[in-house]
Design an enzyme around this catalytic site. Sequence first.
Site, PDB file in Angstrom:
ATOM      1  N   TYR A 211      48.587  40.315  24.413  1.00 15.82           N
ATOM      2  CA  TYR A 211      48.844  39.762  25.751  1.00 15.82           C
ATOM      3  C   TYR A 211      47.541  39.358  26.424  1.00 15.82           C
ATOM      4  CZ  TYR A 211      49.281  39.815  30.819  1.00 15.82           C
ATOM      5  OH  TYR A 211      49.171  39.488  32.150  1.00 15.82           O
TER       6      TYR A 211
ATOM      7  N   LYS B 129      45.980  35.615  27.527  1.00 14.21           N
ATOM      8  CA  LYS B 129      45.619  35.230  28.899  1.00 14.21           C
ATOM      9  C   LYS B 129      44.147  34.799  28.939  1.00 14.21           C
ATOM     10  CE  LYS B 129      47.769  35.453  32.212  1.00 14.21           C
ATOM     11  NZ  LYS B 129      48.716  34.487  32.855  1.00 14.21           N
TER      12      LYS B 129
ATOM     13  N   THR C  82      44.716  37.677  34.830  1.00 11.71           N
ATOM     14  CA  THR C  82      44.761  39.137  34.969  1.00 11.71           C
ATOM     15  C   THR C  82      43.385  39.760  34.752  1.00 11.71           C
ATOM     16  OG1 THR C  82      45.625  41.127  33.886  1.00 11.71           O
ATOM     17  CG2 THR C  82      45.498  39.177  32.528  1.00 11.71           C
ATOM     18  N   ASP C  83      43.193  40.936  35.333  1.00 10.98           N
ATOM     19  CA  ASP C  83      41.933  41.669  35.105  1.00 10.98           C
ATOM     20  C   ASP C  83      41.799  42.125  33.648  1.00 10.98           C
ATOM     21  OD1 ASP C  83      43.893  43.662  35.191  1.00 10.98           O
ATOM     22  OD2 ASP C  83      42.918  44.861  36.750  1.00 10.98           O
ATOM     23  N   GLU C  84      42.918  42.131  32.923  1.00  7.49           N
ATOM     24  CA  GLU C  84      42.883  42.651  31.549  1.00  7.49           C
ATOM     25  C   GLU C  84      42.048  41.788  30.604  1.00  7.49           C
ATOM     26  OE1 GLU C  84      46.595  43.822  29.926  1.00  7.49           O
ATOM     27  OE2 GLU C  84      47.309  44.651  31.807  1.00  7.49           O
TER      28      GLU C  84
ATOM     29  N   ASN D 262      50.098  44.711  39.807  1.00  5.88           N
ATOM     30  CA  ASN D 262      50.962  44.524  40.978  1.00  5.88           C
ATOM     31  C   ASN D 262      52.115  45.521  40.974  1.00  5.88           C
ATOM     32  OD1 ASN D 262      51.006  41.127  42.086  1.00  5.88           O
ATOM     33  ND2 ASN D 262      49.429  42.042  40.831  1.00  5.88           N
TER      34      ASN D 262
HETATM   35  P1  NAD Z   1      57.214  38.296  34.745  1.00  3.34           P
HETATM   36  O1  NAD Z   1      57.339  38.595  33.298  1.00  3.34           O
HETATM   37  O2  NAD Z   1      57.966  39.114  35.741  1.00  3.34           O
HETATM   38  O3  NAD Z   1      57.623  36.770  35.020  1.00  3.34           O
HETATM   39  C1  NAD Z   1      57.257  35.716  34.165  1.00  3.34           C
HETATM   40  C2  NAD Z   1      58.131  34.508  34.493  1.00  3.34           C
HETATM   41  O4  NAD Z   1      57.713  33.419  33.641  1.00  3.34           O
HETATM   42  C3  NAD Z   1      59.623  34.738  34.210  1.00  3.34           C
HETATM   43  O5  NAD Z   1      60.390  34.245  35.292  1.00  3.34           O
HETATM   44  C4  NAD Z   1      59.888  33.939  32.935  1.00  3.34           C
HETATM   45  O6  NAD Z   1      61.216  33.446  32.836  1.00  3.34           O
HETATM   46  C5  NAD Z   1      58.875  32.811  33.067  1.00  3.34           C
HETATM   47  N1  NAD Z   1      58.502  32.221  31.769  1.00  3.34           N
HETATM   48  C6  NAD Z   1      58.134  32.890  30.641  1.00  3.34           C
HETATM   49  N2  NAD Z   1      57.889  32.001  29.650  1.00  3.34           N
HETATM   50  C7  NAD Z   1      58.092  30.758  30.160  1.00  3.34           C
HETATM   51  C8  NAD Z   1      57.978  29.450  29.633  1.00  3.34           C
HETATM   52  N3  NAD Z   1      57.620  29.244  28.366  1.00  3.34           N
HETATM   53  N4  NAD Z   1      58.257  28.405  30.436  1.00  3.34           N
HETATM   54  C9  NAD Z   1      58.636  28.603  31.737  1.00  3.34           C
HETATM   55  N5  NAD Z   1      58.761  29.814  32.285  1.00  3.34           N
HETATM   56  C10 NAD Z   1      58.498  30.890  31.505  1.00  3.34           C
HETATM   57  O7  NAD Z   1      55.653  38.325  35.040  1.00  3.34           O
HETATM   58  P2  NAD Z   1      54.848  38.771  36.335  1.00  3.34           P
HETATM   59  O8  NAD Z   1      54.544  40.195  36.242  1.00  3.34           O
HETATM   60  O9  NAD Z   1      55.509  38.208  37.520  1.00  3.34           O
HETATM   61  O10 NAD Z   1      53.472  37.975  36.073  1.00  3.34           O
HETATM   62  C11 NAD Z   1      53.301  36.654  36.526  1.00  3.34           C
HETATM   63  C12 NAD Z   1      51.897  36.189  36.206  1.00  3.34           C
HETATM   64  O11 NAD Z   1      50.953  37.047  36.817  1.00  3.34           O
HETATM   65  C13 NAD Z   1      51.561  36.197  34.710  1.00  3.34           C
HETATM   66  O12 NAD Z   1      50.788  35.056  34.437  1.00  3.34           O
HETATM   67  C14 NAD Z   1      50.742  37.457  34.521  1.00  3.34           C
HETATM   68  O13 NAD Z   1      49.850  37.335  33.448  1.00  3.34           O
HETATM   69  C15 NAD Z   1      50.023  37.525  35.854  1.00  3.34           C
HETATM   70  N6  NAD Z   1      49.600  38.868  36.288  1.00  3.34           N
HETATM   71  C16 NAD Z   1      50.520  39.877  36.368  1.00  3.34           C
HETATM   72  C17 NAD Z   1      50.134  41.124  36.852  1.00  3.34           C
HETATM   73  C18 NAD Z   1      51.133  42.266  36.980  1.00  3.34           C
HETATM   74  O14 NAD Z   1      50.751  43.350  37.375  1.00  3.34           O
HETATM   75  N7  NAD Z   1      52.410  42.069  36.689  1.00  3.34           N
HETATM   76  C19 NAD Z   1      48.803  41.336  37.228  1.00  3.34           C
HETATM   77  C20 NAD Z   1      47.889  40.287  37.121  1.00  3.34           C
HETATM   78  C21 NAD Z   1      48.303  39.057  36.664  1.00  3.34           C
HETATM   79  O1  TDX Z   2      56.713  53.893  30.321  1.00 10.74           O
HETATM   80  C1  TDX Z   2      55.509  53.695  30.493  1.00 10.74           C
HETATM   81  N1  TDX Z   2      54.650  54.752  30.564  1.00 10.74           N
HETATM   82  C2  TDX Z   2      53.308  54.616  30.771  1.00 10.74           C
HETATM   83  O2  TDX Z   2      52.584  55.610  30.828  1.00 10.74           O
HETATM   84  C3  TDX Z   2      54.964  52.363  30.668  1.00 10.74           C
HETATM   85  C4  TDX Z   2      55.868  51.162  30.582  1.00 10.74           C
HETATM   86  C5  TDX Z   2      53.606  52.235  30.891  1.00 10.74           C
HETATM   87  N2  TDX Z   2      52.804  53.324  30.928  1.00 10.74           N
HETATM   88  C6  TDX Z   2      51.362  53.144  31.228  1.00 10.74           C
HETATM   89  C7  TDX Z   2      50.643  52.071  30.458  1.00 10.74           C
HETATM   90  C8  TDX Z   2      49.607  51.584  31.453  1.00 10.74           C
HETATM   91  O3  TDX Z   2      48.455  52.405  31.404  1.00 10.74           O
HETATM   92  O4  TDX Z   2      51.307  52.724  32.594  1.00 10.74           O
HETATM   93  C9  TDX Z   2      50.265  51.764  32.809  1.00 10.74           C
HETATM   94  C10 TDX Z   2      50.870  50.496  33.368  1.00 10.74           C
HETATM   95  O5  TDX Z   2      51.649  49.896  32.349  1.00 10.74           O
HETATM   96  P1  TDX Z   2      52.373  48.483  32.528  1.00 10.74           P
HETATM   97  O6  TDX Z   2      53.266  48.525  33.722  1.00 10.74           O
HETATM   98  O7  TDX Z   2      52.948  48.082  31.219  1.00 10.74           O
HETATM   99  O8  TDX Z   2      51.150  47.551  32.962  1.00 10.74           O
HETATM  100  P2  TDX Z   2      49.767  47.133  32.238  1.00 10.74           P
HETATM  101  O9  TDX Z   2      49.849  47.259  30.777  1.00 10.74           O
HETATM  102  O10 TDX Z   2      48.666  47.851  32.961  1.00 10.74           O
HETATM  103  O11 TDX Z   2      49.740  45.560  32.606  1.00 10.74           O
HETATM  104  C11 TDX Z   2      50.159  45.087  33.907  1.00 10.74           C
HETATM  105  O12 TDX Z   2      49.066  44.767  34.723  1.00 10.74           O
HETATM  106  C12 TDX Z   2      48.275  43.668  34.334  1.00 10.74           C
HETATM  107  C13 TDX Z   2      51.059  43.861  33.761  1.00 10.74           C
HETATM  108  O13 TDX Z   2      52.176  44.175  32.952  1.00 10.74           O
HETATM  109  C14 TDX Z   2      50.305  42.684  33.206  1.00 10.74           C
HETATM  110  O14 TDX Z   2      51.120  41.529  33.187  1.00 10.74           O
HETATM  111  C15 TDX Z   2      49.111  42.427  34.099  1.00 10.74           C
HETATM  112  O15 TDX Z   2      48.299  41.425  33.543  1.00 10.74           O
END
Ligand code: NAD
Ligand code: TDX
Length: 343
Positions: A159, A163, A123-125, A189
Amino acid sequence: MNNLIVTGGAGFIGSNFVHYVVDYHPEVKHITVLDKLTYAGNKENLADLPTDRVELVVGDICDAGLVDKLISNADAVVHYAAESHNDNSLIDPLPFIQTNIIGTYTLIQACAKYDVRFHHISTDEVYGDLPLRKDLPGHGEGVGEKFTPDSQYKPSSPYSSSKASSDLLVRAWVRSFGLRATISNCSNNYGPYQHIEKFIPRQITNILSGIRPKLYGSGENVRDWIHTNDHSSAVWKILIQGKIGETYLIGADGEKSNKEVLELILKLMGKPIDFYDHVKDRRGHDLRYAIDSSKLRNDLGWTPEFTNFEQGLKHTIDWYANNEKWWKDKKSMVEANYAKNGQ
Ligand code: NAD
Ligand code: TDX
């Protein structure tokens, strides 16, 4: 490719990638999804896929015996599995340390042992945050105003630090054990199948449930949004064409403040622009993320396709409206947990 392992393939982004590979890459004969099915995983995300090509193994990436057995028989691993929600990590960091650090360690040990190609999803975080553009000279149009692969690691939350730790493990395994790995760090995403604890689906399902949306703090914080389909196409490019040992940043130039995103959701759902509550801010809340994806675009020729954010958001809103069964049962529990935390 005979056997591709996708960890976390029953989650939001992982399941999108499995669909992408099934739809566009018939040369991948078999996909093994390794997923623990935590609260964030859902079998339904894979329900419409052909069972002769996609197999779900319910298990933990920290289970060294299971991981060794699966990887001994794989051509490549794309590693999505993680605890992924910042707010949860601020309440209970331990599962993040366990899955994101120990889990990644377990996978790279096995990939190094069997010389299996590994792609690490990050992640960019990991780079911490950037100042808001209004606080930068020239409103941040200069060099160094976005994250690049050379940006310093300075994560803010349990978190993002877990990562970051996993990225560093992968880099060390490449150098010391010859692991054939690449890393990608993607921005926020959005799209269908995202868990309703996350910002965009939380607000959409709030409105659909008659609950007022919740904005943390002032809502000035900026996220760089990318449609999850574009994340999948970028990961495939890196898996096939990426240079071993390299890090690629994935982003689609989608910077928006949380307030802007919420106001657009309200407009698209026919609600007044002020139909929301300001709630307690997140601890250590990162101000702004922004990705410079020029390395991925220039070196591998990737370009995002889903760049019309309003259209992508409209499609996402329609998906949640039409798939109430997918999220309805979880809604009251998710909101009760947020309420306990003043959010
Ligand atoms: P998500 O929470 O929707 O999905 C995570 C999945 O991993 C789930 O299906 C869960 O059951 C599985 N999991 C968790 N712990 C596990 C374990 N110990 N063994 C096997 N499976 C396990 O997450 P997401 O938003 O789809 O993110 C997926 C990946 O992308 C993560 O690595 C996250 O850091 C990265 N990422 C997410 C975002 C975002 O915006 N959501 C952005 C950049 C990177
Ligand atoms: O109810 C809310 N109100 C609000 O203002 C929630 C849940 C979030 N927020 C804000 C917090 C953040 O600035 O919105 C922004 C986005 O929040 P999240 O959806 O929790 O995402 P973020 O914390 O930015 O992280 C996401 O992007 C990077 C993913 O959850 C991570 O897995 C990924 O690495």
